[in-house]
Structure formats: C-alpha cells, structure tokens
Enzyme design. Structure first.
Site, PDB file in Angstrom:
ATOM      1  N   GLU A 127      78.465  47.923  22.237  1.00 41.75           N
ATOM      2  CA  GLU A 127      78.090  48.890  21.213  1.00 41.75           C
ATOM      3  C   GLU A 127      78.066  50.262  21.906  1.00 41.75           C
ATOM      4  O   GLU A 127      77.422  50.422  22.935  1.00 41.75           O
ATOM      5  CB  GLU A 127      76.706  48.544  20.663  1.00 41.75           C
ATOM      6  CG  GLU A 127      76.195  49.475  19.585  1.00 41.75           C
ATOM      7  CD  GLU A 127      74.765  49.125  19.193  1.00 41.75           C
ATOM      8  OE1 GLU A 127      74.423  49.236  18.011  1.00 41.75           O
ATOM      9  OE2 GLU A 127      73.973  48.734  20.093  1.00 41.75           O
ATOM     10  N   GLU A 222      72.185  59.043  12.159  1.00 37.45           N
ATOM     11  CA  GLU A 222      71.193  57.964  12.180  1.00 37.45           C
ATOM     12  C   GLU A 222      69.774  58.517  12.181  1.00 37.45           C
ATOM     13  O   GLU A 222      69.491  59.541  12.823  1.00 37.45           O
ATOM     14  CB  GLU A 222      71.384  57.082  13.411  1.00 37.45           C
ATOM     15  CG  GLU A 222      70.347  55.966  13.509  1.00 37.45           C
ATOM     16  CD  GLU A 222      70.592  55.039  14.678  1.00 37.45           C
ATOM     17  OE1 GLU A 222      69.739  54.164  14.906  1.00 37.45           O
ATOM     18  OE2 GLU A 222      71.614  55.201  15.359  1.00 37.45           O
TER      19      GLU A 222
END
Length: 810
Positions: A127, A222
């Site tokens: 990730e 985010e």
C-alpha cells in the site's frame, strides 16, 4: 537521542489508518465491511471511490469529468475520497512509461488529514502514499517505519519511509503487507503541482523498496477523526507522455540574527507568542509570576509527564547540523524540586526522534536557567519542534524569556528573577520591563515593544522608564541609548528636549450632532464617486456612538485555508459571515488587513471591535449586510511573517497578487459573494493601511472603497527610523512617485479615507504625507487627524466605524 515511550498512540493510529484504507481499494469480488459506505463508479476514464468506515458522521461528494470532485466530511472515523486509474489485471509499472499527475486542490482540513497519491501493488503486496500535504495535528507515517532516504523530486524534498502492517487488504480478509511513503518536507507542503509518480516508484526501488505489479494510481483526500472540505480543480493523469517539470523555486536565504545575536525572544507579555500546548497541556500568558516584565507562559492541565509547551522551529533559521543557543527561565511552585527538560522533536532516521537539549532541577519558588548555549541540531532533521516538559512530575510550571540565538550566546537568565510584577511607581530610566534594573533584558523588551506597536499592539507597560531621552515619547533613539548604557558606552542617559506646547492640529470639520444619519443610497443613485464622497464627508463623526462601540458580535467567524498562487503554499484566512447569512443572497466583501509582523487573527481583537461594529450597523439597518475577510498579508513562499527589510516590504506588496489571484476567487467559489468594485472594499492598520492604499491604486477596477488607518511608509521612496525604503512598483514596473497617487478616469474610489495621530512615533507623519499626495493630484478623499493620538486604535476604530457605515451604497 531516543524514541519517546509516549508515542504509542501515533503508532496505533498509523496501523489503524492503514487497516482501514486497505478496505477501500478492493478489486471486483472483494467488498468492504457491510457497515462501511462505498460509492464506486467509472466516469470519463477515471475510477471514483468514496469510502466511509462504519458509515459514521457525514461524508459527501459530487463528481465532475476528468477526475474532479468536491468533498466534505465531519464526525467521521475514517474517510477517503479519490479518483484515478485502476488496472484490475495488474501490470508492470515500468510498462506505463512516465506517469504524471498534474493537480490543483483547494484543501481545507480541520484535524488529521492528508492529500496524496495513493494505490496498491501486488507481489510484493504494498500500500503506497505520495503525500504532498497533511494537517499539522499529525504527520504520517508515525512510528514503526524506517526512513530510507531523502530524495529531491517534483521541485521539492521527500522523505522515503518503509514499514509493514498486518490487517485487512485488497488481497485477502487478513494479510501482512508493506507500506511505502514519500512525504514532502513540512515547509514545502503544497496543494497544487506536478507529481511524477514513476519517479517515486524508481526512487523506492533504488533504496530497496521493491515495487510489484501495479493496481491503482489515484489522487486521494483522506480524513481521520476530523472534518474538512476539498475541491479538486485539476487531476490530469498522463501515462506514457514526456516527463513534465515545474519552474524551480529559489532556495531560501539563511536568516540573519538581530544585532544582539538573537533570532527571536518570547516574553509572553501579551500572548503565547506562537507557543502551543503539547498533549493535554494548556498554555496561556499569565501575570501570576514573571521572570521579567509582568507575565510569563503558564503551562497547566498536564495529564502525562510529556505534556508541556511547544513551538515549531523555522527551518530557514535553524539548519540541521549547525549549533545554536537556546535558553529560558523556568519556575514551579510544587513545594519540592522538579526536573524541567527542554527537548527537540524532529523527523528523521526511523520516524519521529527526540533529542535532549537541557535538563535542569528547578527548585520550588525560584526562577531557574534552563539552557544549552551550544546545542547542535541533528543532521537530517526536519519538522522540528522544541518543547518543555517535566519528565517525572505532573505539576504546572512556567516559562519566561525564551531566547533562540547564535551558538555561544550566553544565557541572559540569572537566578531569582521576580515572581510578581514590580511597579513601585518610581521612574528608573532604561528599566523597560519593570524589574527594577536596566540590563540586557530591557534592550530585548524595547525592541519587542517597537515591533508590537507597529503591529497594532503594545506591551510597553513602563513608558516613563522607556523614554530615556525624556522627550515625551518612546522612540528608536531610546533603544539606541539603552543599548549603549548596557554595553557601558555611556554612564548616564542624556536629558532630551522636553516636548514643547504647540497649537492644536486643525481637526477636520465635524458635524454638530453626535451621530449623523448614514448615507442612504440603496439604489446607487449618486451621479459619481464625487457625489458619494461628499455625502460620506457630511456624516463623518469623530467618535463611535456608545450603542455601536459596546455591541456584541452576532456573526460567525470561520478559519479556512486557501491555496496561494503567489506564495505557492497554503495560507490561512478568517472569514466573518454577517448575522443571518444565507446562500440565497449575495454579499459584498470587506478585506481587513493587519500590521507588520501580524497575521489573520490580529484585527479580530476586542480593541478594534470590527465584527462588533459591523454587527450593530447591519442589525440597525444602517448598512447592507456584508462579509469581512481577515487575511494574512505576507506573501512569501518561505515564511508566514514579515520583517522590516526591503525584501520584506516587497513580500507585503505581493499581497495585491495574492488578493486578486487567489483570495478573491476563493471567496467567490466558497461563499455567496457579490462581485465587482462596487461590492469590494479594503481597509487596514499600519502595514495593512499601506497595503490597502497600494492595492487600491494597483487594481482600482476591482476595489471601490479604501480605508487606511496610520498607514506605514514605503509606497513612495522615503526613509524612516527602520529602513531606507526603495518604494513600491507600479503596474509598469517603475518605482512609484507623486504622480502615481491618482486613479484612472472613471475609477476613482467611492470612498477613500486616511487617518493618523499627531503623536504617532512609529509611522510619524507618513499618513499625512499620503493625504497630501492625493490632495496634490486632486483625488477626493477624507483626512482624519486625531490630536495626541498614537499608533493604535484611537485613530483606527472611529475611522473604520465611519468607513463601514457608509460602505456598498454605490
């Protein structure tokens, strides 16, 4: 150096964020938790996804073509908004050629959030994040990560980190996978630019961070336990094209110290001086005790030993690998000795690190020196924060007279100090801080007093002591004499000439009534600006009516950030919305500007009462409801606060570009704004007054109302006690002279007001000189001279009141 044991929370948080984000990028056939909210769709060649963990709070967005979207969030646990490219069959990233993302985002988080390129690879399972911006409340990636290198990419420096995490992923219900991070240096954070994604991939592989088969490249906003909003205005992902480059920015020049060797000194006389609480601790300027002057910084509410007081260190001043002198006076009254520690927290190596600067046992009830006069900042350090703590005790403590200076500068702290303000009433020449003696502390206090006065605040409590030449006012000459006395160059202070009694300065003609009726012209019925200005002059009052001056603020103030094109960074802005603000109506805007060295919060103070007066005028129906924007004027890519240098003056003048290219468009996009010069006003104090005049002269097609209280010098060539001013540039790139103080035909301001005090030793007679230059060129305006007034709100408050009550009636 050591890693602090209290960082467990951040480590857990990093893992939690990673685990949650894993759920948001699942290929077909793998879904998120049933309670999570997902909105995934294809549009215009982009894959869009909103993922909200546990469907908690409010998360919403709207999409446009080309990977663009607007989003907002509040009360959430974890939320991701992203748009980009996906390859469900995975592919070798090198087969894509050069991949760039050219982006532009209005990014306004409040709390833990970041703006990044995000995605996944397979074999190895990774990730990844390329983080260009993040909120100050938490810096990724947290502890448990290994710093691999610093690399220069995309016109900036990124820190590369590698770590592992076990949790849900796109590959299985539970898995262990890697995490790769490129994190742009804190001082270089941005909200627009070009990210060459494949250059980051190559940099990772070069340091052993192996890339697998690529699944996704997306521009991601985010939030975690926070609120905020963002507008993605540009998200151009180009695959296989020629590498894109941006114009390089000039590296900042290393800051020079003050004449006494200090870079800055905090005396906490009237504020916390940019210090903040660490952990649960609260900080405040307190008059309970003081080492010098009348106040110190109180550190209270400490729930853990590491809680304390902190301040960020400017990397343009404090350079890793170099040495500096740090000192402060510490005090506590627990009844027993307590260790007080000064520490540097920074990023580098394996994440956050902590280095002891000084550790001293502080007896109860005694001011004690906590200092290290030759401390070397670790090489490679970034995101530096200096803080004080009591590592073995939860007691409250106090800090005073913090000084950061060149290496080897002796600490000015001696034992004892004063525990309560002293003011015997006796004049002690040179004792600026009121501690009973004239010493080096008074030189620093005097210098700070001058800067504060220019910014619109005053911490000069013992004015008679400071006026060492005894000419009736505190001026730069007094600082020179105090310095010479402390250095032993003079033994006594020479007695200056007493101020002479002079005839009072002629005041502008005032109406005989206390409060005249406001201009009533809702339909714009004046033939021209001259008729409007005549009506304004006729109702000017020298004082603020009691019902207005004592009114309360009934509007709503929001602190936002916007992307400054001229400064190439995010800048703060306070926006005041009038009572009963509604998106169904259009509102004119007043831009209210601060003094030198100040910021967006300065003109919010009770001494000015800007919002209170606006509330009362609107509520009484005397003026059309309007919005007030309080900007941070200084427009410099490397710094938020200006200095009294010619370079500093130029960055203040750059505000005209920041205002027109970034702030005005931001206001129009985010608020219900009535545009046009007839709906746009500008006002300010001191440096803010100067820039209000300058902006009005430079863009008269955009600004119709101008007000300058005690405007600072420098638009035209001149010399004051601080600087030999070169002068500002006009639209043709030439230094402005007398002939520039006029407006193009048809663009005279509807209102032009200038005010000054006859006893203003900071800007002297320059406000009157501005008035005379406009008068010489036949520019209609109102000149407000206040007998005996200084550099403060005694001029500005009545001037701003009269200005606001007549606004937006053209």
């Amino acid at each position: 150096m050591n890693t602090m044991k209290n960082s467990t929370y951040k480590k857990i948080l990093a893992g939690t964020v990673s685990a949650i984000m894993c759920l948001s990028a699942m290929p077909s056939g793998i879904g998120a938790s049933a309670v999570d909210y997902q909105d995934v769709f294809e549009k215009d060649g982009y894959t869009y996804e909103l993922w909200n963990q546990d469907s908690q709070g409010n998360a919403s967005w709207t999409s446009s073509n080309g990977g663009l979207y607007e989003c907002s969030w509040s009360g959430i646990k974890n939320v991701l908004f992203r748009a980009g490219k996906r390859w469900n069959n995975y592919l070798d990233w090198k087969s894509l050629g050069t991949v760039t993302v050219d982006y532009d985002v209005d990014y306004n988080p409040s709390g833990n959030s970041y703006l990044c390129i995000y995605g996944w690879t397979k074999n190895p399972n990774v990730e990844y994040y390329i983080c260009d911006n993040h909120h100050d409340s938490w810096r990724p990636p947290g502890n448990g990560f290994t710093k691999k290198a610093d690399v220069n990419l995309d016109n900036g420096t990124y820190e590369l980190y590698q770590g592992e995490h076990s949790g849900p992923s796109i590959f299985a219900d539970w898995d262990t996978f890697g995490q790769y991070w490129s994190i742009r240096k804190k001082e270089q954070r941005r909200t627009k630019g070009i990210i060459t994604v494949t250059d980051h991939f190559a940099a990772w592989e070069k340091v052993g961070m192996k890339m697998g088969m690529l699944y996704e490249i997306a521009l991601n906003v985010e939030g975690y336990g926070s609120s905020g909003k963002a507008t993605v205005k540009k998200n151009d992902i180009e695959i296989g094209g020629e590498p894109k480059t941006e114009a390089p920015t000039e590296p900042p020049t290393e800051a020079k110290p003050n004449d006494d060797g200090s870079y800055f000194m905090n005396d906490f006389e009237s504020s916390t001086d940019k210090w903040s609480g660490r952990g649960s601790a609260k900080v405040a300027s307190s008059s309970d005790v003081a080492y010098s002057g009348s106040s110190s910084l109180a550190v209270t509410g400490r729930a853990d030993n590491w809680n304390g007081a902190s301040i960020s260190l400017d990397p343009n001043i404090f350079v890793p690998g170099k040495s500096y002198s740090f000192s402060a006076a510490a005090y506590q009254k627990s009844g027993a000795p307590v260790d007080v520690k000064m520490t540097l927290q920074y990023s580098g190596g394996t994440g956050e690190s902590y280095d002891e600067i000084a550790l001293v046992s502080v007896p109860s009830g005694e001011w004690t020196d906590v200092s290290n006069t030759k401390y070397t900042i670790p090489s490679g350090a970034s995101d530096m924060m200096l803080y004080f703590e009591a590592p073995d005790d939860l007691t409250d403590f106090y800090i005073d007279h913090f000084t950061a200076a060149v290496s080897g500068t002796p600490s000015p702290i001696s034992g004892g100090g004063i525990t309560t303000p002293t003011n015997s009433g006796k004049v002690i020449l040179g004792d600026v801080n009121g501690d009973g003696v004239c010493n080096a502390f008074d030189v620093v206090a005097a210098r700070q007093a001058i800067v504060n006065l220019m910014g619109g605040t005053s911490s000069l409590r013992y004015k008679d002591n400071a006026d060492v030449d005894q000419n009736g006012s505190f001026e730069i000459n007094d600082i020179v004499l105090i310095s010479k006395y402390v250095l032993g160059q003079i033994k006594t202070f020479p007695q200056g000439e007493k101020p002479k009694t002079t005839a009072p300065v002629q005041q502008p003609a005032q109406p005989t009534v206390t409060t005249a009726a406001p201009v009533n012209n809702p339909g714009g019925q004046y033939a021209d600006a001259k008729e409007y200005m005549a009506a304004v002059k006729s109702n000017f009052t020298a004082s603020v009516p009691g019902n207005i001056g004592s009114a309360s603020d009934k509007g709503k103030t929001q602190k936002v950030t916007y992307s400054s094109k001229k400064a190439n960074r995010s800048k703060p802005l306070n926006v005041w919305l009038p009572p009963n603000y509604s998106e169904s109506e259009k509102y004119p805007v007043l831009y209210m500007n601060h003094g030198v060295g100040g910021g967006e919060d300065d003109m919010l103070g009770d001494g000015w009462d800007i919002r209170q007066m606006a509330s009362a005028l609107i509520e009484a129906g005397e003026v059309r409801p309007f919005i007030i924007a309080f900007p941070q004027m200084y427009t410099d890519p490397a710094s938020e606060r200006g200095s009294i240098t010619q370079e500093g003056m130029d960055h203040y003048d750059d505000f005209v570009y920041d205002l027109t290219e970034s702030i005005m468009p931001y206001m129009a996009e985010h608020y219900s704004v009535a545009e046009g010069r007839e709906n746009t006003a500008i006002a300010g104090f001191s440096m803010g007054g100067r820039e209000s005049l300058y902006c009005g002269l430079m863009v008269p097609d955009k600004i119709g109302y101008i007000c300058a209280s005690s405007p600072a010098p420098g638009i035209f060539p001149c010399e004051d006690m601080f600087l030999n001013h070169r002068g500002s540039y006009n639209l043709e790139g030439k230094i402005m002279g007398d002939s520039d103080f006029k407006f193009p035909s048809g663009l005279d301001p509807y209102i032009l007001m200038i005010g000054g005090g006859t006893n203003d030793f900071v800007v002297g007679t320059f406000p009157q000189q501005y008035h005379e230059k406009f008068e010489k060129n036949g520019v209609d305006h109102y000149w407000f001279s206040v007998q005996g007034a200084g550099h403060d709100a005694s001029v500005g408050k009545p001037l701003f009141y009269n200005f606001m009550k007549n606004l937006f009636k053209a």
